[in-house]
Scaffold this active site. Sequence first.
Site, mmCIF file in Angstrom:
data_model
loop_
_atom_site.group_PDB
_atom_site.id
_atom_site.type_symbol
_atom_site.label_atom_id
_atom_site.label_comp_id
_atom_site.label_asym_id
_atom_site.label_seq_id
_atom_site.Cartn_x
_atom_site.Cartn_y
_atom_site.Cartn_z
ATOM 1 N N GLU A 101 0.861 -1.175 0.000
ATOM 2 C CA GLU A 101 0.000 0.000 0.000
ATOM 3 C C GLU A 101 0.896 1.222 0.000
ATOM 4 O OE1 GLU A 101 -4.181 -1.332 1.915
ATOM 5 O OE2 GLU A 101 -2.618 -0.976 3.389
ATOM 6 N N HIS B 286 -9.331 9.051 3.523
ATOM 7 C CA HIS B 286 -8.904 8.035 2.556
ATOM 8 C C HIS B 286 -9.237 8.543 1.158
ATOM 9 C CE1 HIS B 286 -8.419 4.213 0.538
ATOM 10 N NE2 HIS B 286 -7.977 3.665 1.650
ATOM 11 N N ARG C 57 -1.385 8.749 1.832
ATOM 12 C CA ARG C 57 -2.791 9.012 1.525
ATOM 13 C C ARG C 57 -3.215 10.450 1.808
ATOM 14 N NH1 ARG C 57 -5.698 4.623 5.470
ATOM 15 N NH2 ARG C 57 -4.686 3.254 3.981
ATOM 16 N N HIS D 117 -11.658 8.661 7.244
ATOM 17 C CA HIS D 117 -11.382 7.229 7.399
ATOM 18 C C HIS D 117 -10.890 6.870 8.804
ATOM 19 C CE1 HIS D 117 -10.437 3.220 6.085
ATOM 20 N NE2 HIS D 117 -9.145 3.362 6.268
ATOM 21 N N ARG E 26 -1.301 8.222 9.607
ATOM 22 C CA ARG E 26 -1.070 6.782 9.809
ATOM 23 C C ARG E 26 -0.640 6.113 8.506
ATOM 24 N NH1 ARG E 26 -4.415 2.378 8.983
ATOM 25 N NH2 ARG E 26 -6.093 3.812 8.468
HETATM 26 C C1 SIN Z 1 -7.403 0.201 2.847
HETATM 27 O O1 SIN Z 1 -7.635 -0.969 2.601
HETATM 28 O O2 SIN Z 1 -7.132 1.041 1.989
HETATM 29 C C2 SIN Z 1 -7.469 0.670 4.258
HETATM 30 C C3 SIN Z 1 -6.279 0.256 4.955
HETATM 31 C C4 SIN Z 1 -6.049 1.147 6.126
HETATM 32 O O3 SIN Z 1 -6.858 2.035 6.408
HETATM 33 O O4 SIN Z 1 -5.016 1.000 6.748
#
Ligand code: SIN
Length: 486
Positions: A112, A223, A270, A330, A366
């Site tokens: 990610e 998010h 993000r 989020h 985060r």
């Molecule tokens: C996601 O799956 O994008 C969320 C993961 C997260 O919030 O850490």
Amino acid sequence: MKLKHDVIIIGAGVAGLHTALSLDDDMDVLVLSKDYAWECNTFYAQGGVAVAVDEEDIPYHIKDTLNAGAGLCDEGAVDILCHEGPVVIKEFMEHGFEFDKDRDGNILYTKEAAHSRNRIVHAGGDATGRYIHKFLMDLLKFPILYNTQVTDLLIEDGECYGVRVFHNNEIFNIYAKKVVIASGGVGSVYEYHTNARTISSDMQGICVSHDIPLRDMEMMQFHPTVFIKSSAVRKQLLSESLRGEGAKIVDEDGRRFLFDYDKRGELSPRNIVSQAIFDFQQKTGKKVFLDLNNFEEGFFMKRFPSIYFNMGNMGYNLPIDLVPISPAFHYAMGGIKSDLFGRVEGVNSLYVVGEAANTRVHGANRLASNSLLEGFVFSKRVALDIKLTLKEHKKSVEFDEVEPSLIKPSDKDLKNELRDLMWRSAGIIRNVNNLQKALIRVEEMLKLPIGKLLRLRLLSSREIIKSALARKESLGAHYILKGDDI
Ligand code: SIN
């Protein structure tokens, strides 16, 4: 019903259930759930659990977490997260939990944004939270009281003695030697969010009413890839792992405009992606989409079954169709201030863990998929401290069982006004003028004849606004413009 226990745990997500799992079997523990147990953010978590792949990866996991946290992390907290993470996850797997594996039985790691390598383990494809939640519920050895709204903490002379609750149409007290807040963040104070409907900042508000410090409340994470065009309260998250595995963010002309903002494009942290989308839309008025055309259909259905199914129900044929996206609230980095064993500052016998807590492990932003790991790691530390101190002498104190009205008729409209106000004023991009206006309006609302539950949301919202006003410069998730109204 038994009204005296060793430990009360408020919340049945990963932080609460893993606290329960880590306590001794012979302890008398009661878990309180506001709704069905699965109405928690853990259940809806898609991406996975970030965890160092091996010993050598630990310093890199630390570095990525600190970089995302933009200088506001507590380095001790990050050290604990990244060092204890692999141990706790190994223990969880020894209970029988299985993360997704390849044909040869090797664990599959995805990527990610802002991770320097693939280190996110997942289960059921994109159903990691649901799988973990079910597994923890199956392991739960203590009773749960469902449909139980905590309305207050019983605190006297810096000691917590239990909780006041609303359950089955009655208000009453439940006493305990130790109380653990594991009730999650603040999602419902924002118009658009990805959170379970139960996540409404009640415990944060109760803490404010007892002068218990909240910290870093301006640090709210948005998010970037959420489908918000549905009437559901919780908006559909499109996991960051989609971008980790090649999905693109494009405008209506198919242009990957994120590179105008950051050379890392879709894999920027993000906060940067959310702020860039917001800014791009404000400036151009163009629509923004998630383009999943890099995925082969069969693979997509298997790897992201929940997203495939949920978006299919809303008329989208994935991975072929472009999905219109927007950032949405989020995750709260800010929360109830605690030390590294979850002890709440200024109140004995009161703990906080998971998203409700602020240990500064996430700093100003985060790192993706560090939150389930935080729930696992810090809950074990809370349980350890409880085990060490449970036998200490504690006097017995009785509290009255009176509570003002929880809900008044005008609350619904005010609640909706608050959600809109918070989205526009304390959202992705802020300015002083709008924040000041929002503060005045929240203060006005607090003087109206409102129910207690709305009052708690307002108290939490006021903390977010005040913290945002106090931080004059942009940092991490807090982005403040100098100038007039947006
Ligand atoms: C996601 O799956 O994008 C969320 C993961 C997260 O919030 O850490």
